[in-house]
Design a protein around this motif. Structure first.
Motif, PDB file in Angstrom:
ATOM      1  N   TYR A 282      92.101   5.353  21.105  1.00  0.00           N
ATOM      2  CA  TYR A 282      92.566   4.866  19.894  1.00  0.00           C
ATOM      3  C   TYR A 282      92.867   5.629  18.931  1.00  0.00           C
ATOM      4  O   TYR A 282      93.323   5.216  17.659  1.00  0.00           O
ATOM      5  CB  TYR A 282      93.060   3.690  20.174  1.00  0.00           C
ATOM      6  CG  TYR A 282      93.714   2.208  19.488  1.00  0.00           C
ATOM      7  CD1 TYR A 282      94.830   2.724  19.037  1.00  0.00           C
ATOM      8  CD2 TYR A 282      92.642   2.009  17.820  1.00  0.00           C
ATOM      9  CE1 TYR A 282      95.263   1.545  17.914  1.00  0.00           C
ATOM     10  CE2 TYR A 282      93.132   1.089  17.082  1.00  0.00           C
ATOM     11  CZ  TYR A 282      94.643   0.590  16.889  1.00  0.00           C
ATOM     12  OH  TYR A 282      95.729   0.163  16.065  1.00  0.00           O
ATOM     13  N   SER A 295      98.955   4.776  19.297  1.00  0.00           N
ATOM     14  CA  SER A 295      98.790   3.177  19.602  1.00  0.00           C
ATOM     15  C   SER A 295      99.313   2.586  20.406  1.00  0.00           C
ATOM     16  O   SER A 295      99.607   2.479  21.407  1.00  0.00           O
ATOM     17  CB  SER A 295      98.959   2.816  17.722  1.00  0.00           C
ATOM     18  OG  SER A 295     100.935   2.828  18.445  1.00  0.00           O
ATOM     19  N   THR A 296      98.869   1.101  20.386  1.00  0.00           N
ATOM     20  CA  THR A 296      98.880   0.663  22.216  1.00  0.00           C
ATOM     21  C   THR A 296     100.579  -0.205  22.171  1.00  0.00           C
ATOM     22  O   THR A 296     101.233  -0.191  23.276  1.00  0.00           O
ATOM     23  CB  THR A 296      98.091  -1.005  21.674  1.00  0.00           C
ATOM     24  OG1 THR A 296      98.676  -1.555  20.953  1.00  0.00           O
ATOM     25  CG2 THR A 296      97.082  -0.992  21.930  1.00  0.00           C
ATOM     26  N   LYS A 297     101.358  -0.404  20.650  1.00  0.00           N
ATOM     27  CA  LYS A 297     102.783  -0.863  20.897  1.00  0.00           C
ATOM     28  C   LYS A 297     102.799  -2.757  21.620  1.00  0.00           C
ATOM     29  O   LYS A 297     103.474  -2.783  22.284  1.00  0.00           O
ATOM     30  CB  LYS A 297     103.542   0.206  21.216  1.00  0.00           C
ATOM     31  CG  LYS A 297     103.566   1.680  21.789  1.00  0.00           C
ATOM     32  CD  LYS A 297     104.287   1.579  20.128  1.00  0.00           C
ATOM     33  CE  LYS A 297     104.030   3.400  19.554  1.00  0.00           C
ATOM     34  NZ  LYS A 297     103.127   3.675  19.781  1.00  0.00           N
ATOM     35  N   ASN A 401     102.426   2.476  11.799  1.00  0.00           N
ATOM     36  CA  ASN A 401     101.057   1.175  11.310  1.00  0.00           C
ATOM     37  C   ASN A 401     101.974   2.050   9.969  1.00  0.00           C
ATOM     38  O   ASN A 401     101.938   1.607   8.927  1.00  0.00           O
ATOM     39  CB  ASN A 401      99.940   1.034  11.550  1.00  0.00           C
ATOM     40  CG  ASN A 401      99.762   0.052  10.690  1.00  0.00           C
ATOM     41  OD1 ASN A 401     100.135  -0.668  10.085  1.00  0.00           O
ATOM     42  ND2 ASN A 401      98.504   0.524   9.820  1.00  0.00           N
ATOM     43  N   GLY A 432     109.842  -6.286  16.585  1.00  0.00           N
ATOM     44  CA  GLY A 432     107.932  -7.091  16.879  1.00  0.00           C
ATOM     45  C   GLY A 432     107.586  -8.134  15.817  1.00  0.00           C
ATOM     46  O   GLY A 432     106.920  -8.068  14.994  1.00  0.00           O
TER      47      GLY A 432
HETATM   48  C1  LIG Z   1     104.636  -3.956   5.677  1.00  0.00           C
HETATM   49  C2  LIG Z   1     104.428  -3.889   6.838  1.00  0.00           C
HETATM   50  C3  LIG Z   1     104.990  -5.785   7.469  1.00  0.00           C
HETATM   51  C4  LIG Z   1     104.428  -5.443   8.455  1.00  0.00           C
HETATM   52  N1  LIG Z   1     104.878  -6.323   9.857  1.00  0.00           N
HETATM   53  C5  LIG Z   1     104.321  -6.863  10.891  1.00  0.00           C
HETATM   54  C6  LIG Z   1     105.387  -7.398  11.565  1.00  0.00           C
HETATM   55  O1  LIG Z   1     106.717  -7.477  11.715  1.00  0.00           O
HETATM   56  N2  LIG Z   1     103.892  -7.717  13.264  1.00  0.00           N
HETATM   57  C7  LIG Z   1     103.255  -7.403  13.595  1.00  0.00           C
HETATM   58  O2  LIG Z   1     103.089  -7.881  14.707  1.00  0.00           O
HETATM   59  N3  LIG Z   1     102.548  -6.863  12.963  1.00  0.00           N
HETATM   60  C8  LIG Z   1     103.509  -6.189  11.505  1.00  0.00           C
HETATM   61  N4  LIG Z   1     102.502  -4.908  10.557  1.00  0.00           N
HETATM   62  C9  LIG Z   1     101.079  -4.239  11.098  1.00  0.00           C
HETATM   63  C10 LIG Z   1     101.442  -3.273  12.030  1.00  0.00           C
HETATM   64  O3  LIG Z   1     102.130  -2.110  11.374  1.00  0.00           O
HETATM   65  C11 LIG Z   1     102.065  -3.272  13.225  1.00  0.00           C
HETATM   66  O4  LIG Z   1     101.541  -4.606  14.184  1.00  0.00           O
HETATM   67  C12 LIG Z   1     101.587  -1.888  13.630  1.00  0.00           C
HETATM   68  O5  LIG Z   1     102.092  -1.375  13.106  1.00  0.00           O
HETATM   69  C13 LIG Z   1     102.620  -2.339  15.803  1.00  0.00           C
HETATM   70  O6  LIG Z   1     102.459  -0.876  16.587  1.00  0.00           O
HETATM   71  P1  LIG Z   1     101.362  -1.440  17.418  1.00  0.00           P
HETATM   72  O7  LIG Z   1     101.255  -2.362  18.302  1.00  0.00           O
HETATM   73  O8  LIG Z   1     100.563   0.047  18.523  1.00  0.00           O
HETATM   74  O9  LIG Z   1      99.657  -1.495  16.929  1.00  0.00           O
HETATM   75  P2  LIG Z   1      98.482  -0.950  16.991  1.00  0.00           P
HETATM   76  O10 LIG Z   1      97.158  -0.349  16.213  1.00  0.00           O
HETATM   77  O11 LIG Z   1      98.378  -0.925  18.981  1.00  0.00           O
HETATM   78  O12 LIG Z   1      97.951  -2.461  16.125  1.00  0.00           O
HETATM   79  C14 LIG Z   1      96.990  -3.412  18.087  1.00  0.00           C
HETATM   80  C15 LIG Z   1      97.660  -5.036  17.858  1.00  0.00           C
HETATM   81  O13 LIG Z   1      96.993  -5.157  16.635  1.00  0.00           O
HETATM   82  C16 LIG Z   1      97.710  -6.245  15.813  1.00  0.00           C
HETATM   83  N5  LIG Z   1      97.884  -5.616  14.102  1.00  0.00           N
HETATM   84  C17 LIG Z   1      97.103  -4.000  13.915  1.00  0.00           C
HETATM   85  N6  LIG Z   1      97.452  -4.277  12.684  1.00  0.00           N
HETATM   86  C18 LIG Z   1      98.529  -5.096  11.784  1.00  0.00           C
HETATM   87  C19 LIG Z   1      97.843  -5.745  10.586  1.00  0.00           C
HETATM   88  N7  LIG Z   1      98.481  -4.783   9.894  1.00  0.00           N
HETATM   89  N8  LIG Z   1      97.842  -6.728  10.696  1.00  0.00           N
HETATM   90  C20 LIG Z   1      98.732  -7.725  11.645  1.00  0.00           C
HETATM   91  N9  LIG Z   1      98.145  -7.204  12.659  1.00  0.00           N
HETATM   92  C21 LIG Z   1      97.970  -6.120  13.483  1.00  0.00           C
HETATM   93  C22 LIG Z   1      99.106  -6.193  16.258  1.00  0.00           C
HETATM   94  O14 LIG Z   1      99.202  -7.151  16.955  1.00  0.00           O
HETATM   95  C23 LIG Z   1      98.927  -4.087  17.162  1.00  0.00           C
HETATM   96  O15 LIG Z   1     100.250  -4.710  18.048  1.00  0.00           O
HETATM   97  C24 LIG Z   1     103.817  -4.989   9.213  1.00  0.00           C
HETATM   98  C25 LIG Z   1     102.776  -4.462   8.691  1.00  0.00           C
HETATM   99  C26 LIG Z   1     103.230  -3.324   8.033  1.00  0.00           C
HETATM  100  C27 LIG Z   1     102.346  -2.851   6.463  1.00  0.00           C
END
Ligand SMILES: Cc1cc2nc3c(=O)[nH]c(=O)nc-3n(C[C@H](O)[C@H](O)[C@H](O)COP(=O)(O)OP(=O)(O)OC[C@H]3O[C@@H](n4cnc5c(N)ncnc54)[C@H](O)[C@@H]3O)c2cc1C
Length: 693
Positions: A282, A295-297, A401, A432
């Motif tokens: 990751y 990423s995990t999604k 992200n 999400g």
């Molecule tokens: C402008 C903006 C808006 C966003 N809006 C949301 C939103 O509405 N809901 C949301 O859950 N996340 C949000 N994020 C955070 C992050 O971008 C997403 O959680 C992530 O991209 C989701 O993909 P993933 O599950 O594959 O994440 P991974 O990269 O696999 O991360 C694992 C988990 O970690 C958490 N995480 C990771 N990065 C962040 C972060 N920066 N802030 C908070 N949690 C994080 C999430 O729960 C995510 O599912 C936002 C980021 C930005 C910059």
């Protein structure tokens, strides 16, 4: 469907789950309603377990799980943009999640009443005129808290002895009750919070799901609406045209075919960890933008509560024990802590995270340029990385992200458009969406949280994270024949090239909406493969290539973070650390300068005017334990690529700094210099010699 593997003590007693006062309120009711909102799961669900405990403790307790499609969430418009408050895709995801939860509850001998209506009306009606307790996980943001207050009020009005009971925990990985600080005094910067939490807290065990028969419907068995068909998207308030799109097959480029529900969520965890070992890479893949596995999604499932972060944590621990424990597996927990942080941040700052000046009360001039905003939404800004990401979001409800950081920075800092418009659009479109994470991240991107501000250069980012242009070309068919690097900055194409590649700027693909984000750096150029400085022409704030100095650091070697800041004057991120045992302070600074610099500073306040500190400064440079030659630096300089090497004595301190743009050279210099400073060959004759110099 995969069953949860959470291994918490089971079954927990009511007193272990609720405060005394709340346990008393539940015990005095024979009817318990579980109001489920962002916790659509049977595993690690303290609301269901508290109801099960109440039913175990007393005879004749009836339990009814309830979900409400609240019109003010599903049929309302957002105030600034007029977008649907819940976009059709997320509404569909929620319907699927509710449907899955109902199946899972039925498998446990219970059921789920799914209503369309205001929770305060639905729940007060179900509670009726005899005492009832409504259990719900306490939420963090203002709107959700208002909904709780409305329900509490309606219950009280309906029957003086009915009550709303907020169950703590359930959304975050670390439990707020275990935090080593008061939330009201929490640092607004993530790194120090992370340091304290990781040092002082343990993640509590996830609860297992209730056993079959532990949630008796009892007197609720005939409740009106129980067992009826789930409502359609249109019935919960979604625009029919948008509903049809949401029900259609996913876009061919969609990162994933996201299906709502706990079963799909647990399956995804299993896939990402156990079936494919993606969790073990990751850290290296997380900045990707194309495909399902970089990423995990987990996001949509975590946000709807189909997945408990403590379950993810428990699975990661098991994975580390049985497969591999590395930076990647740690980094997933690290990201989940970001999520916790934004939740606590929202609790601390309340409504301020939704305000233009943000929690930092930073007043800046924002543009309310609707046309520019529309271009951003539609992916027609003329900047490929921004447009590709925005089109992905519109077509799928997901964006990486990396993409989110860029499109948010571009809208707020490069175009200077009111950042709340962007946050609202995300609120509508994201599968999400989570209020705390979305508005917190947006406020941070706009520079109104008090944390570090990152203004990204989308051209540089595009070249760094989509080197060959596969991502931008996939989402922007206009650029499908434009090779890299031009697909990252098509405005550089000559008229002949535009003809050749079938993309005429201003006709086939727009001219940039703002000033062009120029990136003049070439990877691999300069000394030691260093990079030229980014130039970002559209300057609302300084362009920054500063990473978190602690990014990737997993072992702190006994140091603790004291403070973490972004220093705008130097375009640098800085962290101050202190060694717990010795008190030694370490300052780490990161920016986009190609030089790597290291220095030791010692306190050397003089006792008299003999000039002793200055003599010592010279004396330590006359050979050391590891390098016992007369003048190691004269030798070193002959072959070194250093860009700075010196020593100075101030009235109260002595400094020994070195710098080089070449990493190997830099480490050599540090090694020789540190040996000189800490293990000098300081003989009386060397000292005498220094004294007479
Ligand atoms: C402008 C903006 C808006 C966003 N809006 C949301 C939103 O509405 N809901 C949301 O859950 N996340 C949000 N994020 C955070 C992050 O971008 C997403 O959680 C992530 O991209 C989701 O993909 P993933 O599950 O594959 O994440 P991974 O990269 O696999 O991360 C694992 C988990 O970690 C958490 N995480 C990771 N990065 C962040 C972060 N920066 N802030 C908070 N949690 C994080 C999430 O729960 C995510 O599912 C936002 C980021 C930005 C910059």
């Amino acid at each position: 469907a995969a069953r949860p593997v959470a291994g918490g003590a089971r079954p927990p007693a009511l007193d272990a789950l609720l405060l005394n006062r709340d346990a008393k309120a539940v015990r005095s009711s024979k009817r318990v309603l579980c109001w489920l909102r962002q916790d659509l799961r049977t595993h690690d669900n303290a609301v269901l377990l508290a109801a099960a405990a109440a039913a175990r403790e007393a005879e004749g307790v009836s339990v009814l799980p309830v979900f409400c499609f609240n019109p003010s969430t599903y049929a309302a418009k957002l105030p600034l943009t007029g977008e649907a408050k819940t976009g059709a895709r997320r509404a569909q995801f929620m319907l699927e999640s509710v449907s899955d939860l109902r199946e899972r509850l039925r498998a446990l001998g219970s059921d789920l009443l799914v209503a369309v209506g205001e929770p305060e009306v639905v729940l007060a009606e179900l509670a009726g005129d005899a005492p009832a307790a409504v259990l719900t996980h306490g939420e963090a943001c203002t709107e959700e808290r208002d909904a709780e207050r409305a329900v509490a009020k309606a219950l009280l009005a309906r029957c003086g002895n009915s009550a709303l009971v907020r169950v703590e925990g359930g959304f975050t990985m670390y439990d707020e009750r275990d935090l080593p600080f008061d939330l009201r005094a929490m640092n607004d910067v993530f790194t120090p919070v992370r340091g304290k939490v990781e040092k002082n807290c343990e993640v509590r065990q996830a609860y297992a799901e209730p056993a079959s028969g532990e949630l008796p419907l009892g007197g609720f068995a005939g409740a009106p609406g129980l067992g009826s068909e789930l409502p359609s998207l249109e019935a919960i308030g979604v625009d029919p045209e948008a509903a049809a799109v949401a029900r259609a097959a996913p876009h061919r480029l969609a990162a994933l075919d996201f299906k709502g529900g706990e079963s799909a969520a647990l399956q995804r965890v299993k896939y990402y960890l156990w079936d494919t070992d993606k969790a073990s890479t990751y850290f290296d893949t997380r900045n990707g933008m194309l495909g399902g596995d970089y990423s995990t999604k987990f996001e949509p499932w975590l946000s709807a509560g189909c997945l408990s972060p403590r379950h993810v944590y428990a699975e990661l621990m098991k994975y580390e024990d049985n497969r591999v424990a590395n930076k990647s597996t740690y980094w997933i927990r690290f990201e989940l802590l970001w999520r916790d942080f934004f939740r606590w941040y929202a609790q601390k700052h309340g409504a301020r995270i939704f305000m233009l000046s943000g929690p930092a009360r930073r007043h800046a001039k924002w543009r309310a340029d609707r046309a520019l905003f529309e271009r951003w939404v539609e992916g027609r800004t003329g900047v490929p990385l921004i447009d590709a990401n925005m089109r992905e979001m519109a077509a799928t409800g997901f964006m990486s992200n990396r993409g989110r950081q860029n499109v948010a920075s571009y809208l707020a800092l490069s175009l200077g458009v009111d950042w709340r418009l962007g946050a609202e659009y995300f609120e509508s479109a994201l599968l999400g969406y989570d209020p705390a994470s979305n508005w917190g991240n947006w406020a941070a991107a706009a520079g109104v949280t008090g944390g570090r501000v990152n203004k990204f250069n989308p051209t540089k980012q595009s070249r760094d994270y989509d080197k060959d242009g596969d991502y931008v070309r996939a989402w922007l068919p206009e650029l499908k024949d434009v090779p890299a690097p031009f697909c990252h900055e098509p405005w550089r194409l000559t008229p002949q090239q535009q003809q050749e590649f079938g993309c005429v700027i201003g006709v086939d693909y727009p001219k940039p909406a703002g000033e062009v984000p120029v990136w003049s750096g070439e990877s691999g150029g300069g000394r030691g493969g260093g990079r030229a400085r980014a130039r970002c022409a559209a300057a609302a704030m300084p362009a920054v290539g500063a990473k978190d100095p602690l990014e990737g650091v997993t072992d702190m070697h006994g140091f603790e973070v004291v403070r973490s800041d972004f220093v705008a004057e130097y375009g640098s991120a800085a962290v101050l650390l202190r060694h717990s045992k010795t008190g030694a302070e370490l300052m780490s600074v990161s920016n986009d300068d190609e030089n790597k610099t290291f220095g030791v500073v010692l306190r050397t306040p003089p006792k008299d005017s003999t000039g002793l500190p200055h003599i010592l400064e010279h004396s330590v440079l006359c050979g050391s334990r590891k390098y016992p030659v007369k003048e190691p630096f004269v030798e070193l300089i002959k072959s070194s690529l250093n860009t700075f090497l010196n020593a100075f004595t101030y009235p109260d301190r002595t400094c020994y700094p070195v710098a080089s743009a070449n990493l190997a050279d830099f480490y050599n210099l540090v090694d020789v210099y540190m040996d000189a400073v800490f293990f000098p060959r300081l003989t009386p004759s060397v000292f005498q010699q220094g004294r007479t110099c």
